[in-house]
Design a protein around this motif. Structure first.
Motif, PDB file in Angstrom:
ATOM      1  N   GLU A 197       0.432  -1.259   0.329  1.00 54.64           N
ATOM      2  CA  GLU A 197       0.084  -0.253  -0.480  1.00 54.64           C
ATOM      3  C   GLU A 197       0.950   1.202  -0.100  1.00 54.64           C
ATOM      4  O   GLU A 197       0.365   2.574  -0.338  1.00 54.64           O
ATOM      5  CB  GLU A 197      -0.735   0.256   1.190  1.00 54.64           C
ATOM      6  N   ALA A 198       2.118   1.321   0.622  1.00 55.40           N
ATOM      7  CA  ALA A 198       2.847   2.461   0.776  1.00 55.40           C
ATOM      8  C   ALA A 198       3.595   3.458  -1.094  1.00 55.40           C
ATOM      9  O   ALA A 198       3.736   4.059  -1.340  1.00 55.40           O
ATOM     10  CB  ALA A 198       4.039   2.090   1.523  1.00 55.40           C
ATOM     11  N   ILE A 199       3.783   0.948  -1.199  1.00 54.97           N
ATOM     12  CA  ILE A 199       4.354   2.187  -2.658  1.00 54.97           C
ATOM     13  C   ILE A 199       3.289   2.679  -3.615  1.00 54.97           C
ATOM     14  O   ILE A 199       4.011   3.182  -4.566  1.00 54.97           O
ATOM     15  CB  ILE A 199       4.506   0.738  -3.307  1.00 54.97           C
ATOM     16  N   ILE A 200       1.934   1.605  -3.824  1.00 53.10           N
ATOM     17  CA  ILE A 200       1.028   1.802  -4.551  1.00 53.10           C
ATOM     18  C   ILE A 200       0.883   3.491  -3.866  1.00 53.10           C
ATOM     19  O   ILE A 200       0.807   4.692  -5.214  1.00 53.10           O
ATOM     20  CB  ILE A 200      -0.208   1.222  -4.489  1.00 53.10           C
ATOM     21  N   GLU A 201       0.150   4.245  -2.554  1.00 58.50           N
ATOM     22  CA  GLU A 201       0.674   5.408  -2.893  1.00 58.50           C
ATOM     23  C   GLU A 201       1.363   6.422  -3.032  1.00 58.50           C
ATOM     24  O   GLU A 201       1.197   7.487  -3.639  1.00 58.50           O
ATOM     25  CB  GLU A 201       0.006   5.195  -1.421  1.00 58.50           C
ATOM     26  N   GLY A 202       2.848   5.839  -2.961  1.00 57.30           N
ATOM     27  CA  GLY A 202       4.411   6.742  -3.405  1.00 57.30           C
ATOM     28  C   GLY A 202       3.940   7.249  -5.002  1.00 57.30           C
ATOM     29  O   GLY A 202       4.358   8.126  -5.610  1.00 57.30           O
ATOM     30  N   LEU A 203       4.193   5.869  -5.655  1.00 57.62           N
ATOM     31  CA  LEU A 203       3.446   6.303  -7.736  1.00 57.62           C
ATOM     32  C   LEU A 203       2.919   6.672  -8.345  1.00 57.62           C
ATOM     33  O   LEU A 203       2.527   8.148  -8.379  1.00 57.62           O
ATOM     34  CB  LEU A 203       3.247   4.533  -7.727  1.00 57.62           C
ATOM     35  N   HIS A 204       1.394   6.678  -6.640  1.00 61.93           N
ATOM     36  CA  HIS A 204      -0.323   7.818  -7.482  1.00 61.93           C
ATOM     37  C   HIS A 204       0.128   9.166  -6.813  1.00 61.93           C
ATOM     38  O   HIS A 204       0.217   9.154  -7.750  1.00 61.93           O
ATOM     39  CB  HIS A 204      -0.746   7.065  -6.157  1.00 61.93           C
ATOM     40  N   GLU A 205       0.725   9.358  -5.692  1.00 61.55           N
ATOM     41  CA  GLU A 205       1.461  10.449  -5.643  1.00 61.55           C
ATOM     42  C   GLU A 205       2.910  11.195  -6.399  1.00 61.55           C
ATOM     43  O   GLU A 205       2.112  12.416  -6.878  1.00 61.55           O
ATOM     44  CB  GLU A 205       1.940  10.958  -4.084  1.00 61.55           C
ATOM     45  N   GLU A 206       3.032  11.115  -6.262  1.00 60.11           N
ATOM     46  CA  GLU A 206       3.933  11.451  -7.622  1.00 60.11           C
ATOM     47  C   GLU A 206       3.918  11.187  -9.049  1.00 60.11           C
ATOM     48  O   GLU A 206       4.431  12.360  -9.569  1.00 60.11           O
ATOM     49  CB  GLU A 206       5.358  10.316  -7.588  1.00 60.11           C
ATOM     50  N   MET A 207       2.738  10.585  -9.797  1.00 59.08           N
ATOM     51  CA  MET A 207       2.578  10.424 -10.859  1.00 59.08           C
ATOM     52  C   MET A 207       0.970  11.790 -10.983  1.00 59.08           C
ATOM     53  O   MET A 207       1.163  12.193 -11.634  1.00 59.08           O
ATOM     54  CB  MET A 207       1.933   9.605 -11.275  1.00 59.08           C
ATOM     55  N   GLU A 208       0.329  11.922  -9.959  1.00 62.04           N
ATOM     56  CA  GLU A 208      -0.667  13.224  -9.744  1.00 62.04           C
ATOM     57  C   GLU A 208       0.761  14.351  -9.544  1.00 62.04           C
ATOM     58  O   GLU A 208      -0.078  15.863 -10.263  1.00 62.04           O
ATOM     59  CB  GLU A 208      -0.819  12.717  -8.401  1.00 62.04           C
ATOM     60  N   ARG A 209       1.656  14.198  -8.733  1.00 62.00           N
ATOM     61  CA  ARG A 209       2.459  15.836  -9.197  1.00 62.00           C
ATOM     62  C   ARG A 209       3.062  16.119 -10.647  1.00 62.00           C
ATOM     63  O   ARG A 209       2.492  17.314 -10.050  1.00 62.00           O
ATOM     64  CB  ARG A 209       3.809  15.715  -8.936  1.00 62.00           C
ATOM     65  N   ASP A 210       3.032  15.257 -11.599  1.00 62.83           N
ATOM     66  CA  ASP A 210       3.256  16.403 -12.190  1.00 62.83           C
ATOM     67  C   ASP A 210       2.748  14.954 -13.674  1.00 62.83           C
ATOM     68  O   ASP A 210       2.807  13.664 -13.010  1.00 62.83           O
ATOM     69  CB  ASP A 210       4.707  15.852 -13.296  1.00 62.83           C
ATOM     70  N   ASP A 211       2.636  15.013 -15.365  1.00 61.19           N
ATOM     71  CA  ASP A 211       2.484  14.043 -15.521  1.00 61.19           C
ATOM     72  C   ASP A 211       3.786  14.230 -17.067  1.00 61.19           C
ATOM     73  O   ASP A 211       3.216  13.263 -17.786  1.00 61.19           O
ATOM     74  CB  ASP A 211       0.767  14.500 -16.933  1.00 61.19           C
ATOM     75  N   GLN A 212       4.442  14.027 -16.913  1.00 60.21           N
ATOM     76  CA  GLN A 212       6.066  13.331 -17.285  1.00 60.21           C
ATOM     77  C   GLN A 212       6.491  12.092 -16.812  1.00 60.21           C
ATOM     78  O   GLN A 212       7.476  12.207 -17.452  1.00 60.21           O
ATOM     79  CB  GLN A 212       7.085  14.587 -16.862  1.00 60.21           C
ATOM     80  N   LYS A 213       5.668  11.591 -15.735  1.00 63.93           N
ATOM     81  CA  LYS A 213       5.571  10.685 -15.083  1.00 63.93           C
ATOM     82  C   LYS A 213       4.927   9.525 -16.223  1.00 63.93           C
ATOM     83  O   LYS A 213       4.184   9.565 -16.165  1.00 63.93           O
ATOM     84  CB  LYS A 213       5.745  10.601 -13.682  1.00 63.93           C
ATOM     85  N   VAL A 214       5.773   8.559 -16.810  1.00 63.14           N
ATOM     86  CA  VAL A 214       4.503   7.004 -17.030  1.00 63.14           C
ATOM     87  C   VAL A 214       5.201   6.150 -16.715  1.00 63.14           C
ATOM     88  O   VAL A 214       6.442   5.593 -15.604  1.00 63.14           O
ATOM     89  CB  VAL A 214       4.560   6.906 -18.179  1.00 63.14           C
ATOM     90  N   LEU A 215       4.664   4.646 -16.253  1.00 63.94           N
ATOM     91  CA  LEU A 215       4.334   3.456 -15.656  1.00 63.94           C
ATOM     92  C   LEU A 215       3.923   2.538 -16.167  1.00 63.94           C
ATOM     93  O   LEU A 215       3.599   2.551 -16.813  1.00 63.94           O
ATOM     94  CB  LEU A 215       4.029   3.579 -13.989  1.00 63.94           C
ATOM     95  N   PHE A 216       5.207   1.561 -16.442  1.00 60.81           N
ATOM     96  CA  PHE A 216       5.316   0.434 -17.668  1.00 60.81           C
ATOM     97  C   PHE A 216       6.074  -0.911 -17.034  1.00 60.81           C
ATOM     98  O   PHE A 216       6.917  -0.465 -16.532  1.00 60.81           O
ATOM     99  CB  PHE A 216       5.361   0.918 -19.098  1.00 60.81           C
TER     100      PHE A 216
END
Length: 327
Positions: A8-27
């Motif tokens: 849950e902590a990792i998901i939350e961290g990923l979610h927060e950072e991807m919300e922060r700006d749209d230059q972050k992509v996950l694949f």
């Protein structure tokens, strides 16, 4: 403070950072609608859509190579390798490119790639799905190496890694995903700097330096030893590169005895480098030789009955501490 799992902590961290700006992509493989085989990307596809969270072919060299290309052209990619073992397939891209291209191009580009990779023995996955390859990259100048052992560390280190302008290899032990720990509420943002070790337990008799799952095993062993009047200090480096030598050496100077514990094979594991640095810089503070515990130097068995014999145990740790105190 609330308690959540490392997952849950990792998901939350990923979610927060991807919300922060749209230059972050996950694949990566199965990280989209499926949410990853370890459910670490669960809900991200639904929130950010298929252009920012997407599946790839089973082609690790392409995953890392594409991440490099994205990074040097302005994106901040967060690729995932389904198993840390698969880094071998992308070894050239990781070893020769992620860490070296910024240097090779005179600093004209940045390489903000956070490469996530699950590691460790868990459930009889066998020799090619259970390894801990992080020590290989201590020999790769230019890349950072993070290995959290708690939910708090996982979130704080991950957010820092994603914001860093250099490549970070982020190794997550699979048996830690379901462990719970205290993590501040989402609105109380925090970051953990790379290169800052954490003293998980203070002590005065012996220093144990441990990583990933073995931090928890070492803490359990320390509690048992406390019942015998033995005061053990447990330190988690949290990152192997950069390595917080100051914290490690300060503890060595206090206790004079050191045990290094990791799940990697003992020969050539990260403990070998840490032991060498301690010997170079704190030899005359030692009251006993540095001891190391790692996995045997043989391929990891797929048998669930044999797998526990590979992983360092609480008994091995307590026995090693007793041996150190005999000097």
């Amino acid at each position: 403070m609330r308690k959540i799992t490392m997952r849950e902590a990792i998901i939350e961290g990923l979610h927060e950072e991807m919300e922060r700006d749209d230059q972050k992509v996950l694949f990566g493989e199965d990280v989209g609608k499926f949410g990853g085989i370890n459910a670490i990307t669960r809900g991200l596809y639904e929130r950010f859509g298929g252009e920012r969270v997407f599946d790839t072919p089973i082609a690790e060299s392409t995953i890392v190579g594409a991440a490099l290309g994205m990074a040097i052209t302005g994106l901040r990619p967060i690729p995932e390798l389904q198993f840390g073992d698969f880094v071998g397939i992308a070894f050239d891209e990781v070893f020769n490119k992620l860490g070296k291209w910024r240097y090779m191009h005179g600093g004209t580009m940045e390489v903000p790639v956070t490469l996530r990779a699950p590691i460790g023995m868990a459930g009889g996955a066998g020799p090619e799905h259970s390894q801990s390859p992080q020590a290989l990259f201590m020999h790769a100048p230019g890349v950072h190496i993070a290995i959290p052992s708690t939910p708090y560390d996982a979130k704080g280190l991950l957010k820092t890694a994603i914001r860093d302008n250099n490549a970070v290899l982020f190794f997550e032990h699979k048996l830690l995903y379901d462990t719970k720990g205290e993590v501040p509420e989402a609105e109380d943002e925090y970051l953990i700097p790379l290169g800052q070790a954490d003293v998980k337990r203070e002590g005065s008799d012996v220093t144990i330096i441990a990583t990933a799952l073995q931090v928890q095993t070492s803490l359990q062993a320390a509690e048992k030893l406390a019942n015998e009047g033995i005061d053990v200090e447990v330190i988690d480096p949290r990152t192997l590169a950069p390595l917080d030598k100051e914290t490690l050496l300060s503890s060595v100077q206090k206790t004079g005895r050191v045990l290094i514990v990791h799940e990697e094979s003992k020969t050539g594991g990260s403990g070998a480098e840490i032991a060498a640095q301690i010997s170079e810089e704190a030899l005359f503070d030692l009251e006993a030789p540095v001891k190391r515990i790692g996995s045997p130097d043989v391929p990891i068995a797929q048998s669930l009955h044999l797998e526990p014999y590979y992983r360092p145990s609480e008994k091995q740790i307590t026995d090693a501490v007793h041996e150190l105190l005999e000097y």
